[in-house]
Design a protein around this motif. Structure first.
Motif, mmCIF file in Angstrom:
data_model
loop_
_atom_site.group_PDB
_atom_site.id
_atom_site.type_symbol
_atom_site.label_atom_id
_atom_site.label_comp_id
_atom_site.label_asym_id
_atom_site.label_seq_id
_atom_site.Cartn_x
_atom_site.Cartn_y
_atom_site.Cartn_z
ATOM 1 N N LEU A 167 25.670 -19.593 -74.540
ATOM 2 C CA LEU A 167 24.767 -18.436 -74.620
ATOM 3 C C LEU A 167 25.264 -17.267 -73.775
ATOM 4 N N ILE A 168 25.702 -17.542 -72.564
ATOM 5 C CA ILE A 168 26.124 -16.456 -71.680
ATOM 6 C C ILE A 168 27.411 -15.816 -72.170
ATOM 7 N N HIS A 169 28.267 -16.607 -72.821
ATOM 8 C CA HIS A 169 29.514 -16.056 -73.364
ATOM 9 C C HIS A 169 29.210 -15.027 -74.455
ATOM 10 N N ALA A 170 28.285 -15.383 -75.365
ATOM 11 C CA ALA A 170 27.916 -14.456 -76.444
ATOM 12 C C ALA A 170 27.231 -13.219 -75.880
ATOM 13 N N THR A 171 26.357 -13.397 -74.905
ATOM 14 C CA THR A 171 25.623 -12.278 -74.315
ATOM 15 C C THR A 171 26.564 -11.338 -73.567
ATOM 16 N N ALA A 172 27.475 -11.922 -72.799
ATOM 17 C CA ALA A 172 28.400 -11.107 -72.006
ATOM 18 C C ALA A 172 29.282 -10.247 -72.894
ATOM 19 N N PHE A 173 29.719 -10.786 -74.030
ATOM 20 C CA PHE A 173 30.571 -10.012 -74.936
ATOM 21 C C PHE A 173 29.807 -8.816 -75.495
ATOM 22 N N ILE A 174 28.546 -9.037 -75.887
ATOM 23 C CA ILE A 174 27.741 -7.936 -76.431
ATOM 24 C C ILE A 174 27.529 -6.867 -75.365
ATOM 25 N N GLU A 175 27.183 -7.280 -74.153
ATOM 26 C CA GLU A 175 26.950 -6.330 -73.070
ATOM 27 C C GLU A 175 28.217 -5.541 -72.761
ATOM 28 N N ALA A 176 29.357 -6.231 -72.757
ATOM 29 C CA ALA A 176 30.627 -5.549 -72.486
ATOM 30 C C ALA A 176 30.946 -4.531 -73.576
ATOM 31 N N ALA A 177 30.686 -4.899 -74.828
ATOM 32 C CA ALA A 177 30.971 -3.996 -75.945
ATOM 33 C C ALA A 177 30.065 -2.771 -75.923
#
Length: 462
Positions: A167-177
């Motif tokens: 979950l945190i991997h998917a969330t972090a990518f969206i936030e970074a983008a």
């Protein structure tokens, strides 16, 4: 995390060979040095950890008891703090006096579960593992011990951390983008993470499914014995227990109140309630007993409906069966007193003549016929071979399953958002909600009231 030193009796306050008084905190060594002497009355040097030392506890220069003292240094102890354990003689009075001596020497009486709470606060164990400690202590059968020890070793915690990592991997990518769109591309990212979300959803669903089995393992199967007066309900309870626990007479209506007992068969525990005979009555006390019987049946996981197989069933039986089936209660119909039948193959009872499939067993509480088969039947109904054979992670806590369900709902919300074509920033809200819910299981998302409530259920010395 804490600055004071606590102490408590760590063994049961009953007569035994050995009693243990545990001390934990920064002043543990100073406290024991004030009261512990060797056989010659001199000081005992506790410079090496993980050692056992022989000597005496002295109070006001008088010997209280001959003891063994174990010393552990932080962080290599259960609490993660300096810890001392005194092994004294196991009389209740001696253990109380030993604890008083330790408190007089500078310790504070521990609160319920405070040793385990300190282990959690100091990062020695997580919240799910802390809960497993009390489950190990309260285990009533082999399956509950196995599930509790597995959780103590991290089976649930490790699985939860795996899910949170996804979950945190998917969330972090969206936030970074969203913060740096020049270097991270979000086009079709929803389609990209959909397989991962679907897999997470299925994993959580599988975990939630284990709770039904896990609850029975942890808490036992709530079993209600129901039937008309003089059908043999109390005799059945005695036969299952293997002792005369309930009063048995030829007089109908002997049992007026619910009698509760616990019995373990193989790796399952039955929490059995023997209830008053169900019938129409003008007796006020007996009528209350009948009402209690129905309430116990409603709250049971399994109802054992005992029938006198030597007499035809009547309208009263029919009303009871209608009640059981209208409320969807899992029921085994036990045809009792088979020893009085002319032929063991003769079916005197037809369960009200209805062409309905019902689980029936023939028993005799007098001869013991069918009792072993009954217990084996219940065992087969409530054990899950697929879980035990595959060593699957088992959820035994209602708190855990509630957090899993909330996390799963949030993940399903993300899936629906992707299918609806919503922007990616909508995903992060539900992804983080799921992440936080899973964190509550292991204590990485901590609510103080929750932590205090969990540890308040522990015994004083754990």
């Amino acid at each position: 995390m804490t600055n004071d030193t606590i102490a408590a009796i760590a063994t049961g306050l009953t007569t035994s060979g050995i009693g243990i008084v545990r001390i934990s905190g920064p002043e543990s060594y100073e406290i024991i040095n004030r009261i512990f002497v060797n056989k010659n009355g001199g000081s005992v040097i506790l410079n090496k950890p993980n050692r056992i030392h022989y000597g005496f506890i002295n109070v006001s220069r008088e010997t209280l008891d001959e003891v063994l003292v174990m010393n552990m240094r932080a962080p290599h102890s259960f609490t993660g703090e300096d810890t001392i354990e005194i092994d004294c003689h196991g009389g209740p009075l001696m253990m109380k006096r030993m604890l008083e001596a330790v408190i007089d020497a500078g310790a504070r009486l521990a609160e319920p579960g405070e040793f385990t709470k300190r282990a959690f606060l100091n990062g020695r164990i997580d919240l799910a593992q802390a809960e497993a400690v009390i489950d190990v202590i309260n285990s009533t059968n082999d399956s509950s011990i196995k599930a509790s020890v597995a959780q103590l070793k991290g089976s649930v915690s490790n699985k939860v951390r795996e899910l949170r990592e996804e979950l945190i991997h998917a969330t972090a990518f969206i936030e970074a983008a969203l913060d740096d769109p020049e270097h991270y591309e979000l086009d079709n990212y929803g389609d990209e993470i959909m397989p991962k979300l679907t897999s997470l959803h299925k994993s959580i669903e599988e975990l939630v499914k284990t709770y039904k089995y896990g609850r029975f393992v942890r808490e036992g199967i709530n079993t209600c014995i129901l039937g008309k007066p003089n059908a043999g309900k109390s005799s059945l309870l005695n036969a299952i227990l293997g002792e005369e626990r309930a009063i048995v007479t030829d007089v109908a209506g002997t049992t007026r109140d619910a009698i509760k007992e616990t019995v373990t068969y193989k790796n399952i525990t039955l929490n059995i309630v023997d209830t008053a005979g169900v019938r129409e009555t003008e007796d006020k006390v007996e009528r209350i007993g009948v009402e209690i019987a129905y309430k116990e049946a409603i709250g049971a996981d399994l109802v054992l409906y005992v029938i006198d197989s030597t007499i035809p069933m009547d309208e009263s039986d029919k009303r009871i069966i209608e009640f059981l089936e209208a409320n969807g209660l899992k029921t085994l119909y036990l045809l009792n007193k088979t020893d009085l039948l002319r032929s063991k193959n003769e079916d005197v009872v037809d369960l009200c003549g209805e062409n309905v499939s019902r689980e029936t067993l023939k028993i005799s509480t007098v001869t013991g016929e069918g009792i072993s088969e009954l217990l084996e039947k219940i065992h087969d109904m409530y054990t899950d071979g697929s879980i035990t054979e595959n060593n699957q992670v088992v959820i035994t806590s209602e708190r855990h399953v509630e957090s899993l369900r909330k996390a799963d709902k949030s993940i399903c919300n993300v899936i629906e958002s992707i299918e609806a074509g919503l922007p990616e920033d909508f995903f992060t809200i539900d992804l983080m909600d799921a992440y936080k819910e899973l964190g509550l299981i292991i204590g990485e998302e901590t609510e103080e009231d929750l932590v205090n409530r969990i540890f308040s259920e522990f015994c004083m010395g754990k």
